[in-house]
Design a protein around this motif. Sequence first.
Motif, PDB file in Angstrom:
ATOM      1  N   PRO A  66      48.086  46.816  31.642  1.00  0.00           N
ATOM      2  CA  PRO A  66      48.958  46.042  30.260  1.00  0.00           C
ATOM      3  C   PRO A  66      49.384  44.478  31.274  1.00  0.00           C
ATOM      4  O   PRO A  66      49.069  44.444  32.423  1.00  0.00           O
ATOM      5  N   ARG A  67      49.215  43.214  30.146  1.00  0.00           N
ATOM      6  CA  ARG A  67      49.408  42.542  31.053  1.00  0.00           C
ATOM      7  C   ARG A  67      50.579  42.083  31.345  1.00  0.00           C
ATOM      8  O   ARG A  67      50.649  40.966  32.590  1.00  0.00           O
ATOM      9  N   VAL A  88      50.154  46.653  42.022  1.00  0.00           N
ATOM     10  CA  VAL A  88      49.721  46.435  40.335  1.00  0.00           C
ATOM     11  C   VAL A  88      49.409  45.755  40.100  1.00  0.00           C
ATOM     12  O   VAL A  88      48.946  44.768  39.125  1.00  0.00           O
ATOM     13  N   HIS A  89      51.107  44.643  40.554  1.00  0.00           N
ATOM     14  CA  HIS A  89      51.016  43.639  39.605  1.00  0.00           C
ATOM     15  C   HIS A  89      49.912  42.366  40.569  1.00  0.00           C
ATOM     16  O   HIS A  89      49.154  41.558  39.750  1.00  0.00           O
ATOM     17  N   GLU A  90      49.504  42.652  41.673  1.00  0.00           N
ATOM     18  CA  GLU A  90      49.178  41.566  41.933  1.00  0.00           C
ATOM     19  C   GLU A  90      47.533  42.199  42.131  1.00  0.00           C
ATOM     20  O   GLU A  90      46.410  41.494  41.224  1.00  0.00           O
ATOM     21  N   GLU A  91      47.032  43.071  41.244  1.00  0.00           N
ATOM     22  CA  GLU A  91      45.673  43.947  40.130  1.00  0.00           C
ATOM     23  C   GLU A  91      45.363  43.197  38.804  1.00  0.00           C
ATOM     24  O   GLU A  91      44.708  42.007  38.515  1.00  0.00           O
ATOM     25  N   ALA A  96      43.820  38.976  35.560  1.00  0.00           N
ATOM     26  CA  ALA A  96      44.146  36.916  34.246  1.00  0.00           C
ATOM     27  C   ALA A  96      43.205  36.452  35.089  1.00  0.00           C
ATOM     28  O   ALA A  96      43.412  35.244  34.498  1.00  0.00           O
ATOM     29  N   ALA A  97      43.304  36.111  36.852  1.00  0.00           N
ATOM     30  CA  ALA A  97      42.921  34.880  37.647  1.00  0.00           C
ATOM     31  C   ALA A  97      41.118  34.448  37.023  1.00  0.00           C
ATOM     32  O   ALA A  97      40.561  33.976  36.861  1.00  0.00           O
ATOM     33  N   VAL A  98      41.008  35.842  36.762  1.00  0.00           N
ATOM     34  CA  VAL A  98      39.150  35.977  37.041  1.00  0.00           C
ATOM     35  C   VAL A  98      38.965  36.236  34.801  1.00  0.00           C
ATOM     36  O   VAL A  98      38.007  35.993  34.224  1.00  0.00           O
TER      37      VAL A  98
END
Length: 104
Positions: A66-67, A88-91, A96-98
């Motif tokens: 999920p976003r 999980v938040h880092e992923e 989102a960055a890519v």
Amino acid sequence: MVTSRHAFELGSAVSGSVADFRLQVQRAEQERAAVREGELEAQVSPVKDPRERIEIWERLHALRLPRTSNHLLLKVIAKQTQLTLGQVHEEQIRRAAVGGNLSR
């Protein structure tokens, strides 16, 4: 009686085919179970990085990460991949960055 003998032979051939088919189905099921078991082990493997573990989880469950950072599923993903919620938040942030392919 040739007719009843023919019917018996035909019935035996069909029974053999059914038995062979059942064996094929059982083998296929065992192979699927073995692959799934391997995937379940890989999703918690300390050798795999968080991205890989989450991708495995997504494949196993046919769901996407999920976003939103407060989505209830994130805790489930963290638990089932043996990652921290922070990982999980880092992923999520990395994807989102890519311009990742995240879904809600």
